[in-house]
Design an enzyme around this catalytic site. Structure first.
Site, PDB file in Angstrom:
ATOM      1  N   CYS A  43       0.823  -1.212   0.000  1.00 34.01           N
ATOM      2  CA  CYS A  43       0.000   0.000   0.000  1.00 34.01           C
ATOM      3  C   CYS A  43       0.856   1.262   0.000  1.00 34.01           C
ATOM      4  CB  CYS A  43      -0.933   0.004   1.209  1.00 34.01           C
ATOM      5  SG  CYS A  43      -1.800   1.558   1.390  1.00 34.01           S
ATOM      6  N   CYS A  48      -1.311   1.708  -3.187  1.00 31.02           N
ATOM      7  CA  CYS A  48      -2.307   2.779  -3.010  1.00 31.02           C
ATOM      8  C   CYS A  48      -1.712   4.181  -2.941  1.00 31.02           C
ATOM      9  CB  CYS A  48      -3.099   2.553  -1.726  1.00 31.02           C
ATOM     10  SG  CYS A  48      -3.438   0.838  -1.348  1.00 31.02           S
ATOM     11  N   LYS A  51       0.260   5.331  -6.091  1.00 33.52           N
ATOM     12  CA  LYS A  51      -0.762   5.350  -7.151  1.00 33.52           C
ATOM     13  C   LYS A  51      -1.635   6.594  -7.041  1.00 33.52           C
ATOM     14  CE  LYS A  51      -4.626   4.160  -6.329  1.00 33.52           C
ATOM     15  NZ  LYS A  51      -5.192   2.843  -6.217  1.00 33.52           N
ATOM     16  N   TYR A 178      -8.798  -3.398 -11.080  1.00 33.24           N
ATOM     17  CA  TYR A 178      -8.506  -2.119 -10.452  1.00 33.24           C
ATOM     18  C   TYR A 178      -7.208  -1.524 -11.025  1.00 33.24           C
ATOM     19  CZ  TYR A 178     -11.240  -2.849  -5.993  1.00 33.24           C
ATOM     20  OH  TYR A 178     -12.180  -3.029  -5.021  1.00 33.24           O
ATOM     21  N   GLU A 182      -6.976   1.763 -13.365  1.00 30.90           N
ATOM     22  CA  GLU A 182      -6.461   2.977 -12.723  1.00 30.90           C
ATOM     23  C   GLU A 182      -5.238   3.509 -13.463  1.00 30.90           C
ATOM     24  OE1 GLU A 182      -7.941   2.275  -8.118  1.00 30.90           O
ATOM     25  OE2 GLU A 182      -5.873   1.796  -8.597  1.00 30.90           O
ATOM     26  N   HIS A 435     -27.171  21.225  -1.511  1.00 32.46           N
ATOM     27  CA  HIS A 435     -27.295  21.813  -2.831  1.00 32.46           C
ATOM     28  C   HIS A 435     -26.327  22.975  -3.032  1.00 32.46           C
ATOM     29  CE1 HIS A 435     -29.416  22.711  -6.512  1.00 32.46           C
ATOM     30  NE2 HIS A 435     -29.470  23.978  -6.174  1.00 32.46           N
ATOM     31  N   GLU A 440     -26.220  15.097  -4.114  1.00 33.25           N
ATOM     32  CA  GLU A 440     -27.594  15.356  -3.677  1.00 33.25           C
ATOM     33  C   GLU A 440     -28.586  14.485  -4.458  1.00 33.25           C
ATOM     34  OE1 GLU A 440     -29.557  19.139  -4.694  1.00 33.25           O
ATOM     35  OE2 GLU A 440     -27.808  19.619  -5.913  1.00 33.25           O
TER      36      GLU A 440
HETATM   37  P1  NDP Z   1      -7.688  -8.052 -10.377  1.00 35.70           P
HETATM   38  O1  NDP Z   1      -7.754  -9.456  -9.940  1.00 35.70           O
HETATM   39  O2  NDP Z   1      -8.642  -7.048  -9.898  1.00 35.70           O
HETATM   40  O3  NDP Z   1      -7.729  -7.998 -11.962  1.00 35.70           O
HETATM   41  C1  NDP Z   1      -6.911  -8.780 -12.762  1.00 35.70           C
HETATM   42  C2  NDP Z   1      -7.270  -8.501 -14.194  1.00 35.70           C
HETATM   43  O4  NDP Z   1      -6.374  -9.182 -15.046  1.00 35.70           O
HETATM   44  C3  NDP Z   1      -8.656  -8.976 -14.535  1.00 35.70           C
HETATM   45  O5  NDP Z   1      -9.214  -8.071 -15.437  1.00 35.70           O
HETATM   46  C4  NDP Z   1      -8.402 -10.326 -15.177  1.00 35.70           C
HETATM   47  O6  NDP Z   1      -9.358 -10.687 -16.122  1.00 35.70           O
HETATM   48  C5  NDP Z   1      -7.096 -10.055 -15.895  1.00 35.70           C
HETATM   49  N1  NDP Z   1      -6.311 -11.258 -16.101  1.00 35.70           N
HETATM   50  C6  NDP Z   1      -6.011 -12.235 -15.219  1.00 35.70           C
HETATM   51  N2  NDP Z   1      -5.237 -13.162 -15.794  1.00 35.70           N
HETATM   52  C7  NDP Z   1      -5.039 -12.772 -17.059  1.00 35.70           C
HETATM   53  C8  NDP Z   1      -4.335 -13.327 -18.169  1.00 35.70           C
HETATM   54  N3  NDP Z   1      -3.676 -14.472 -18.071  1.00 35.70           N
HETATM   55  N4  NDP Z   1      -4.343 -12.641 -19.329  1.00 35.70           N
HETATM   56  C9  NDP Z   1      -5.022 -11.496 -19.441  1.00 35.70           C
HETATM   57  N5  NDP Z   1      -5.701 -10.929 -18.439  1.00 35.70           N
HETATM   58  C10 NDP Z   1      -5.716 -11.566 -17.268  1.00 35.70           C
HETATM   59  O7  NDP Z   1      -6.188  -7.663 -10.100  1.00 35.70           O
HETATM   60  P2  NDP Z   1      -5.422  -6.310 -10.044  1.00 35.70           P
HETATM   61  O8  NDP Z   1      -4.025  -6.721 -10.360  1.00 35.70           O
HETATM   62  O9  NDP Z   1      -6.029  -5.232 -10.870  1.00 35.70           O
HETATM   63  O10 NDP Z   1      -5.575  -5.865  -8.533  1.00 35.70           O
HETATM   64  C11 NDP Z   1      -5.302  -6.790  -7.492  1.00 35.70           C
HETATM   65  C12 NDP Z   1      -6.093  -6.460  -6.262  1.00 35.70           C
HETATM   66  O11 NDP Z   1      -5.540  -5.322  -5.650  1.00 35.70           O
HETATM   67  C13 NDP Z   1      -7.535  -6.107  -6.525  1.00 35.70           C
HETATM   68  O12 NDP Z   1      -8.349  -7.232  -6.547  1.00 35.70           O
HETATM   69  C14 NDP Z   1      -7.864  -5.219  -5.371  1.00 35.70           C
HETATM   70  O13 NDP Z   1      -8.332  -6.008  -4.321  1.00 35.70           O
HETATM   71  C15 NDP Z   1      -6.557  -4.589  -5.014  1.00 35.70           C
HETATM   72  N6  NDP Z   1      -6.505  -3.181  -5.442  1.00 35.70           N
HETATM   73  C16 NDP Z   1      -7.380  -2.270  -4.931  1.00 35.70           C
HETATM   74  C17 NDP Z   1      -7.350  -0.949  -5.326  1.00 35.70           C
HETATM   75  C18 NDP Z   1      -8.319   0.023  -4.771  1.00 35.70           C
HETATM   76  O14 NDP Z   1      -8.929  -0.258  -3.752  1.00 35.70           O
HETATM   77  N7  NDP Z   1      -8.547   1.174  -5.414  1.00 35.70           N
HETATM   78  C19 NDP Z   1      -6.358  -0.476  -6.296  1.00 35.70           C
HETATM   79  C20 NDP Z   1      -5.500  -1.503  -6.775  1.00 35.70           C
HETATM   80  C21 NDP Z   1      -5.578  -2.789  -6.354  1.00 35.70           C
HETATM   81  P3  NDP Z   1     -10.753 -11.402 -15.720  1.00 35.70           P
HETATM   82  O15 NDP Z   1     -11.641 -10.317 -15.205  1.00 35.70           O
HETATM   83  O16 NDP Z   1     -11.220 -11.961 -17.033  1.00 35.70           O
HETATM   84  O17 NDP Z   1     -10.425 -12.450 -14.734  1.00 35.70           O
END
Ligand code: NDP
Length: 452
Positions: A43, A48, A51, A178, A182, A435, A440
């Site tokens: 984080c 976080c 980022k 995410y 982002e 407002h 709102e």
């Molecule tokens: P996520 O698990 O959210 O997303 C992974 C993405 O990669 C999905 O879209 C998935 O597709 C895709 N994917 C997985 N495997 C492959 C592959 N082999 N080829 C192509 N695409 C693939 O992971 P993130 O890395 O984005 O984030 C990890 C975690 O970190 C999040 O789940 C969240 O909990 C946390 N996080 C929270 C944030 C916040 O609160 N603002 C900010 C950043 C991270 P599919 O959907 O098809 O499985």
């Protein structure tokens, strides 16, 4: 039996540091913590915090244009990545020092070392020394994973993005979660020509369809080249660039490629298997409702347990662990109705069930409005926002609240309190509008747009 410590924590991220400091500071327990990398964890050091600072940096480009529309006579200059990066890392150093100090001030002994388990009460540090503890807490977090495709080693992950020597001119971001969504917004805002490939039908799978649809639409409007139903097949180096072949047959060159294709728990090489600590299909440590593993003296919290992988959740799990083990008050971390924000541009704030999930559960009414917000509309932007409530027909409770708007993260924190309290649609309606604001609209949604 005499132990060196009451608690040994492995991992100095948000969850581990909180558990260590509360156990030591509030219960007088003798606590040690080992961290092999930097204090603050994902984080603070590579997630976080940097980022969000990059989100802020990336938002200034459009702010200058908007200021001009409001009558300010100012001209946008270029973005200086080098200057920003120096400041960013100085800030991370400052925060890391705070984390170290928190531990020190609470009497937690720290080891800058990797630790692994030797038995149910003993850890071994990377210098070979062994320490015993009545309880061991594993809070080692997770790490980004890349898909196993030819050339994957050419791509970076979110770990490296904060350390780029210079900003690329063109960048491909792979993934639709995410992190991918982002960073697509961040890079685009910083002036990088950004392409995003997502293998599925719509980014941000699992969130409300209407909300993620709007986020994607606005990302495209902002200039991000989003390709849905598209993945990378193979990559290779071509001069200074990376040649990418996509599943749709496209072949393109990018200066930089980032995989944001998910994260995996840091649970390998900890010596868990030999002790009988169970692991799940993704390698996560299996724990019960109190974060206890199959070995009674060993607990685990945060991303390494792959429950809800969010910083504040890891912190809650750490607090509940201390409450349970050191304060004699068995406490389960509450994973229900967790509000969360996705710092895409525009932001999305969400709590509770998506329309789709709620409709599967029970009959619902959907109240929603999408409009051009005053501030951006005045500046001549076509940008739209969404305010949406998903309401149970039977109980009238708000089952889900979804906001896509600038500042949605701030808004959902407050809406989250009402939803967590079990507020009904009529409770929202009883509340007088503030407002003129965007939020709102949440208390002035008169008629359902749909029932299901
Ligand atoms: P996520 O698990 O959210 O997303 C992974 C993405 O990669 C999905 O879209 C998935 O597709 C895709 N994917 C997985 N495997 C492959 C592959 N082999 N080829 C192509 N695409 C693939 O992971 P993130 O890395 O984005 O984030 C990890 C975690 O970190 C999040 O789940 C969240 O909990 C946390 N996080 C929270 C944030 C916040 O609160 N603002 C900010 C950043 C991270 P599919 O959907 O098809 O499985």
């Amino acid at each position: 039996m005499n132990f060196d410590y009451d608690l040994f924590v492995i991992g100095g991220g948000s969850g581990g540091v909180r558990a260590a400091r509360v156990a030591a500071g509030e219960t007088g327990a003798k606590v040690a913590l080992a961290e092999e990398d930097r204090y603050g964890g994902t984080c603070v050091i590579r997630g976080c915090v940097p980022k969000k600072l990059m989100v802020f940096a990336s938002e200034y480009a459009t702010m200058v244009e908007d200021a001009q529309a409001y009558g300010w006579d100012i001209q946008p200059g270029g973005f200086n990545w080098g200057k920003f990066k120096v400041k960013l890392h100085a800030e991370l150093d400052r925060l890391e020092a705070i984390y170290r100090n928190i531990l020190k001030n609470n009497g937690v002994e720290t080891f800058d070392a990797r630790a692994k388990l030797v038995d149910a009460h003993t850890v071994e540090l990377s210098d070979g020394t062994r320490k015993s503890a009545k309880h061991i807490l594993i809070a080692t977090g997770g790490h980004p994973v890349k898909p196993d495709i030819p050339g994957a080693e050419l791509a970076i992950t979110s770990n490296e993005i904060f350390h780029l020597d210079e900003l690329p001119k063109t960048m491909l971001i792979v993934g639709g979660g995410y992190i991918a969504s982002e960073f697509a917004g961040i890079m685009n805002g910083l002036g990088v020509k950004t392409t995003q490939f997502y293998r599925g039908a719509q980014i941000l799978r699992g969130f409300d369809d209407e909300a993620r649809g709007l986020v994607c639409e606005e990302m495209c409007q902002a200039g991000i080249d989003v390709h849905l139903g598209t993945n990378v097949l193979e990559m290779r180096k071509e001069g200074d660039q990376i040649w990418v072949k996509a599943t749709n047959g496209d072949e393109r060159l990018f200066d930089q490629v980032m995989f944001a294709t998910g994260r995996a728990p840091n649970a390998d090489d900890l010596g868990l298997e030999a002790l009988g600590v169970e692991r799940g299909r993704k390698g996560q440590i299996i724990v019960d409702d109190y974060s206890q593993t199959a070995v009674p003296s060993i607990y685990a919290i945060g991303d390494v347990t792959d429950r809800v992988n969010l910083t504040p959740v890891a912190i809650r799990e750490g607090m509940a662990f201390v409450e349970t083990v050191f304060k004699g008050n068995p406490t389960k971390p509450d994973h229900e109705l967790i509000p969360t924000a996705i710092f895409t541009q525009p932001e999305m704030g969400t709590v509770g069930l998506s329309e789709e999930d709620a409709a599967e559960q029970e009959p619902i009414e959907v109240y929603a409005t999408s409009f051009k917000p005053m501030q951006q509309s005045f500046a001549g932007r076509a940008q739209r926002v969404l305010m949406k409530l998903v309401v149970s027909k039977a109980s009238r409770k708000v089952l889900g609240c979804h906001i896509v708007a600038p500042g949605a993260g701030e808004m959902i924190q407050l809406a989250g309190i009402a939803v967590k309290m079990g507020a009904t649609k009529e409770d929202f309606d009883r509340t007088v509008a503030v407002h003129p604001t965007m939020s709102e609209e949440l208390v002035t949604l008169k008629r359902p747009v749909r029932s299901a």
